[in-house]
Design a protein around this motif. Structure first.
Motif, PDB file in Angstrom:
ATOM      1  N   LEU B   8      41.283  34.774  37.862  1.00  0.00           N
ATOM      2  CA  LEU B   8      42.520  34.966  38.615  1.00  0.00           C
ATOM      3  C   LEU B   8      43.588  33.982  38.141  1.00  0.00           C
ATOM      4  N   GLN B  27      51.705  34.821  41.276  1.00  0.00           N
ATOM      5  CA  GLN B  27      50.516  35.022  42.100  1.00  0.00           C
ATOM      6  C   GLN B  27      50.563  36.396  42.776  1.00  0.00           C
ATOM      7  N   ARG B  28      51.737  36.740  43.287  1.00  0.00           N
ATOM      8  CA  ARG B  28      51.913  38.032  43.936  1.00  0.00           C
ATOM      9  C   ARG B  28      51.609  39.172  42.956  1.00  0.00           C
ATOM     10  N   LEU B  29      52.126  39.035  41.723  1.00  0.00           N
ATOM     11  CA  LEU B  29      51.912  40.090  40.726  1.00  0.00           C
ATOM     12  C   LEU B  29      50.441  40.187  40.328  1.00  0.00           C
ATOM     13  N   PHE B  31      47.823  39.442  42.183  1.00  0.00           N
ATOM     14  CA  PHE B  31      47.081  40.105  43.261  1.00  0.00           C
ATOM     15  C   PHE B  31      47.382  41.598  43.282  1.00  0.00           C
ATOM     16  N   HIS B  32      48.636  41.953  42.972  1.00  0.00           N
ATOM     17  CA  HIS B  32      48.965  43.373  42.897  1.00  0.00           C
ATOM     18  C   HIS B  32      48.139  44.048  41.802  1.00  0.00           C
ATOM     19  N   MET B  33      48.042  43.357  40.675  1.00  0.00           N
ATOM     20  CA  MET B  33      47.279  43.912  39.550  1.00  0.00           C
ATOM     21  C   MET B  33      45.824  44.153  39.947  1.00  0.00           C
ATOM     22  N   LEU B  34      45.277  43.248  40.753  1.00  0.00           N
ATOM     23  CA  LEU B  34      43.889  43.402  41.197  1.00  0.00           C
ATOM     24  C   LEU B  34      43.745  44.527  42.216  1.00  0.00           C
ATOM     25  N   SER B  35      44.852  44.860  42.889  1.00  0.00           N
ATOM     26  CA  SER B  35      44.776  45.924  43.894  1.00  0.00           C
ATOM     27  C   SER B  35      44.839  47.308  43.246  1.00  0.00           C
ATOM     28  N   LEU B  36      45.173  47.349  41.963  1.00  0.00           N
ATOM     29  CA  LEU B  36      45.211  48.636  41.252  1.00  0.00           C
ATOM     30  C   LEU B  36      43.796  49.118  40.975  1.00  0.00           C
TER      31      LEU B  36
END
Lengths: 199, 199
Positions: B8, B27-29, B31-36
């Motif tokens: 991460l 950090q926000r981006l 986490f977004h990438m991990l939510s894909l």
């Protein structure tokens, strides 16, 4: 319409799909990506794939982890009688940055939101309740955000947990350290007054 | 310091290395990438690699292109007597979006900047002069940004090109369409007055 370079347009579209990145920023980021060396671009792409492949949920606290059980849950030095419940891994990292909290965590991966169709089954509520079964946990701190959804989720969980004989607490409300009273809203000020402590 | 999840952290670092992306946004981006979904993340990574592999410079105008000679340079319908000189591919795309320009382009890939050690050899000046050799080009429009470097680059190129018998022009200065006179700076207003035309 207009002139289009396919490989470039696709990269711009990918960046534009990220939250908070508009069309112009996406183009700027795409051109930046092209200005990198082949090796740097490869590292970027690999970091995305690696994070996706390696990160799974810790089977205990549900935080993102490269291992089956995350380093926090397997750290014998931490206080196993205390669990801090947070909305997402970002919040967990925020608490770890304080360096003061020595208990365990539980990551809900969201908040209850009937409007968005998110009920207890979409969160890790079942996993949390399972952890409280053996009596080793004495206290659960609700550290969800002070929003409507955060409050509702905390209340919902408290109602489930209290009957199990576990203490349920909530983060303190008050004025932020370094903040200015003048700019604090009424509810925060009232809560700060209510929660006053002796000095 | 603090708790760190390697895969991460590496992804956050990659995002934080992008221009205009701070630590929090990175950090926000991430986490977004991990939510894909795995597939979406793969598409993102591939778009980066594909753009890097496929895009090279058009051998004529030096714009980014998937082909040896870009679609604009090989379009027989365009006016081959006119070349618009721009700083980078972003500016070319801006002109193409107007849908009005029908000539060719030349992409400099930068501006002269002695302070930053960028001289004519770091730009595509040689390639531009080569295109003017056969007498087919009648006019070169300098469309560099109205900054100190943009002006200096335009002046430098004009001095090289004029002796070759090619007309050199500059984009008009003036008030932006939809702009407010009140907020226009003095130099722009003066230039707008100077360049006034009959109605």
């Amino acid at each position: 319409m207009g002139y289009r370079i396919d490989a470039l347009a696709r990269l711009v579209e990918q960046f534009a799909s990220l939250p908070g990145i508009g069309k112009k920023s996406a183009q700027r980021l795409a051109f930046h990506m092209l200005s990198l060396t082949r090796e740097q671009a490869q590292q970027f792409a690999e970091a995305i794939l690696e994070a996706h492949q390696k990160l799974k949920r810790c089977t205990v606290c549900q935080n993102l982890s490269e291992e089956e059980i995350c380093p926090i849950c397997s750290d014998e030095g931490r206080d196993r009688s205390l669990i801090c419940v947070v909305e997402d891994p970002k919040d967990l990292l925020a608490f770890e940055r304080t360096g003061e909290y020595r208990g365990l965590y539980h990551v809900l991966h969201g908040l209850l939101s009937p409007m968005a169709g998110i009920g207890p089954d979409q969160l890790t509520v079942k996993e949390l309740l399972k952890r409280l079964g053996d009596g080793s946990v004495k206290e659960v701190v609700m550290a969800t955000n002070p929003t409507v959804e955060g409050e509702a989720t905390a209340m919902y969980l408290a109602r489930l947990i209290k009957p199990m004989g576990v203490r349920v607490t909530r983060l303190a409300y008050g004025i932020p350290v370094g903040g200015n009273l003048e700019y604090a809203d009424e509810v925060t000020l009232y809560r700060a007054l209510e929660g006053r402590s002796e000095i």
